[in-house]
Write a protein that holds these residues in place. Structure first.
Motif, PDB file in Angstrom:
ATOM      1  N   VAL A  17      43.070  45.268  34.943  1.00 61.23           N
ATOM      2  CA  VAL A  17      43.843  44.090  34.527  1.00 61.23           C
ATOM      3  C   VAL A  17      45.014  43.905  33.627  1.00 61.23           C
ATOM      4  O   VAL A  17      45.694  43.433  33.612  1.00 61.23           O
ATOM      5  N   GLY A  29      37.770  46.327  34.825  1.00 60.61           N
ATOM      6  CA  GLY A  29      38.805  45.494  33.785  1.00 60.61           C
ATOM      7  C   GLY A  29      39.751  46.152  33.158  1.00 60.61           C
ATOM      8  O   GLY A  29      40.885  45.984  33.419  1.00 60.61           O
ATOM      9  N   GLU A  53      43.602  33.082  29.115  1.00 62.48           N
ATOM     10  CA  GLU A  53      43.673  32.990  30.707  1.00 62.48           C
ATOM     11  C   GLU A  53      45.027  32.816  31.161  1.00 62.48           C
ATOM     12  O   GLU A  53      45.589  31.962  30.655  1.00 62.48           O
ATOM     13  N   THR A  54      45.241  33.591  32.100  1.00 62.24           N
ATOM     14  CA  THR A  54      46.697  33.439  32.562  1.00 62.24           C
ATOM     15  C   THR A  54      46.663  32.910  34.197  1.00 62.24           C
ATOM     16  O   THR A  54      47.571  32.655  34.957  1.00 62.24           O
ATOM     17  N   LYS A  55      45.369  32.912  34.831  1.00 57.79           N
ATOM     18  CA  LYS A  55      45.219  32.637  36.208  1.00 57.79           C
ATOM     19  C   LYS A  55      45.671  31.251  36.203  1.00 57.79           C
ATOM     20  O   LYS A  55      45.272  30.412  35.754  1.00 57.79           O
ATOM     21  N   LEU A  88      48.143  43.997  35.182  1.00 53.59           N
ATOM     22  CA  LEU A  88      48.565  42.655  35.691  1.00 53.59           C
ATOM     23  C   LEU A  88      49.160  41.873  34.389  1.00 53.59           C
ATOM     24  O   LEU A  88      50.053  40.898  34.428  1.00 53.59           O
ATOM     25  N   LEU A  89      48.327  41.987  33.147  1.00 56.20           N
ATOM     26  CA  LEU A  89      48.870  41.174  32.183  1.00 56.20           C
ATOM     27  C   LEU A  89      50.275  41.427  31.725  1.00 56.20           C
ATOM     28  O   LEU A  89      50.966  40.463  31.135  1.00 56.20           O
ATOM     29  N   GLU A 105      52.652  39.270  33.022  1.00 54.30           N
ATOM     30  CA  GLU A 105      52.372  37.627  32.976  1.00 54.30           C
ATOM     31  C   GLU A 105      52.952  37.253  31.659  1.00 54.30           C
ATOM     32  O   GLU A 105      53.386  36.108  31.669  1.00 54.30           O
ATOM     33  N   LEU A 160      37.718  41.618  31.095  1.00 50.67           N
ATOM     34  CA  LEU A 160      38.052  42.499  30.255  1.00 50.67           C
ATOM     35  C   LEU A 160      36.871  42.389  29.229  1.00 50.67           C
ATOM     36  O   LEU A 160      36.418  43.635  28.824  1.00 50.67           O
ATOM     37  N   SER A 167      36.806  35.856  38.576  1.00 50.48           N
ATOM     38  CA  SER A 167      38.140  37.062  38.766  1.00 50.48           C
ATOM     39  C   SER A 167      39.013  36.396  37.603  1.00 50.48           C
ATOM     40  O   SER A 167      40.182  36.964  37.543  1.00 50.48           O
ATOM     41  N   ALA A 168      38.552  35.823  36.739  1.00 47.52           N
ATOM     42  CA  ALA A 168      39.425  35.337  35.255  1.00 47.52           C
ATOM     43  C   ALA A 168      39.697  36.732  34.444  1.00 47.52           C
ATOM     44  O   ALA A 168      38.856  37.568  34.574  1.00 47.52           O
ATOM     45  N   ARG A 169      40.981  36.736  34.085  1.00 45.56           N
ATOM     46  CA  ARG A 169      41.211  37.927  33.305  1.00 45.56           C
ATOM     47  C   ARG A 169      40.512  38.276  32.092  1.00 45.56           C
ATOM     48  O   ARG A 169      39.774  39.408  32.082  1.00 45.56           O
TER      49      ARG A 169
END
Length: 217
Positions: free
Chosen positions: A109, A105, A178-180, A112-113, A116, A12, A6-8
Motif C-alpha cells: 500500500v 498492507g 482515503e485516496t480511493k 501506491l500512496l 497518489e 494499513l 480494499s480501502a487504503r
C-alpha cells in the motif's frame, strides 16, 4: 463492502495492528521460554560435521557460524538443547501471520500512496526520497537485528519492533486518509483541508490552555 475491504487506511491499520500483535506474541513467548535466543538458533547442526543431520552438505554452515559468533555462547544441558516452548509453537503461528499481514498492507500500500498523495510538480522527487528512506530503513533493521538480540535479548528485540509497528498504526490512524476514488488533482485539496482543520484544532487547544493559565493566575 467491497469498497471498504480494499480501502487504503483500513488495510494499513489491519496490517500494522496485526504485525504489532504478532511481534508482541513473539516477545512474550521469548520471555516465557527458558534459555536464550542463541540456544534455539545456534543449535547442534552448526557445530556438527556437515551432512550428519540431513545427509547433504551443509551449504549454510559457514554463514550460520559467522552469525553465531556475534551472539553469546549457547548453554547446553548435558550436550542437548533445552526445551524451546512456548517460543517454538508461537513462532510457528506468529511469523507466517506477520508475513501475511505485511503482504496485505504495509508491503504494497505505501508504494501506491506515494504516487497518489504528492502533487504532480514534486511527485517524482518526493517518490524518490520515499523510496530511498524505505530501503535505508530496511538496511537499518537488517543491520541492527543481531546487535539488538545481543544487547536486549530476542524478546526485547521483538518488543521494540512491536512498538515500532504500533507507532505505524497510530500514524496511519491519525494522518493517512482515503485516496480511493479521488482524482490525483483532488488529493492536494483534501490534504489542504485536513491541514486547515489541524491548524484550527491546534489554535482552539492553545486558546483553552491560555484561558486555563489565566484562571490559575
Amino acid at each position: 463492502a467491497a469498497r471498504a475491504a480494499s480501502a487504503r487506511p483500513p488495510l494499513l491499520l489491519l496490517s500494522f495492528g496485526g504485525m504489532s500483535a504478532s511481534l508482541a506474541a513473539l516477545a512474550i513467548a521469548s520471555a516465557l521460554t527458558p534459555g536464550t535466543a542463541t540456544e534455539s538458533f545456534c543449535a547442534l547442526p552448526i557445530t556438527s560435521p556437515p551432512g550428519e543431520f540431513s545427509g547433504l552438505p551443509c551449504v549454510t554452515c559457514d554463514a550460520l557460524a559467522a552469525i553465531c559468533d556475534d551472539l553469546p555462547t549457547p548453554d547446553y544441558d548435558g550436550g542437548f538443547l533445552k526445551t524451546f516452548e512456548p517460543q517454538r509453537t508461537v513462532a510457528l503461528i506468529a511469523i507466517p501471520a506477520y508475513t501475511l499481514l505485511f503482504s496485505l498492507g504495509a508491503g504494497p500500500v505505501p508504494w501506491l500512496l506515494y504516487n497518489e498523495v504528492f502533487p504532480t510538480r514534486i511527485r517524482a522527487r518526493a517518490t524518490a526520497v520515499c523510496t530511498a528512506i524505505n530501503y535505508a530503513s530496511n538496511t537499518i533493521v537488517g543491520a541492527s537485528f543481531l546487535p539488538l538480540v545481543n544487547g536486549i535479548g530476542l524478546g526485547g528485540t521483538y518488543g521494540f519492533y512491536a512498538l515500532s509497528c504500533f507507532a505505524g498504526y497510530a500514524f496511519v490512524d491519525r494522518f493517512v486518509f482515503e485516496t480511493k476514488g479521488l482524482k490525483l488533482e483532488d488529493v492536494e485539496g483534501v490534504m489542504a483541508e485536513r491541514e486547515k482543520k489541524w491548524r484550527s484544532d491546534e489554535t482552539f487547544a492553545k486558546r483553552k490552555r491560555d484561558e486555563k493559565d489565566a484562571r490559575e493566575r
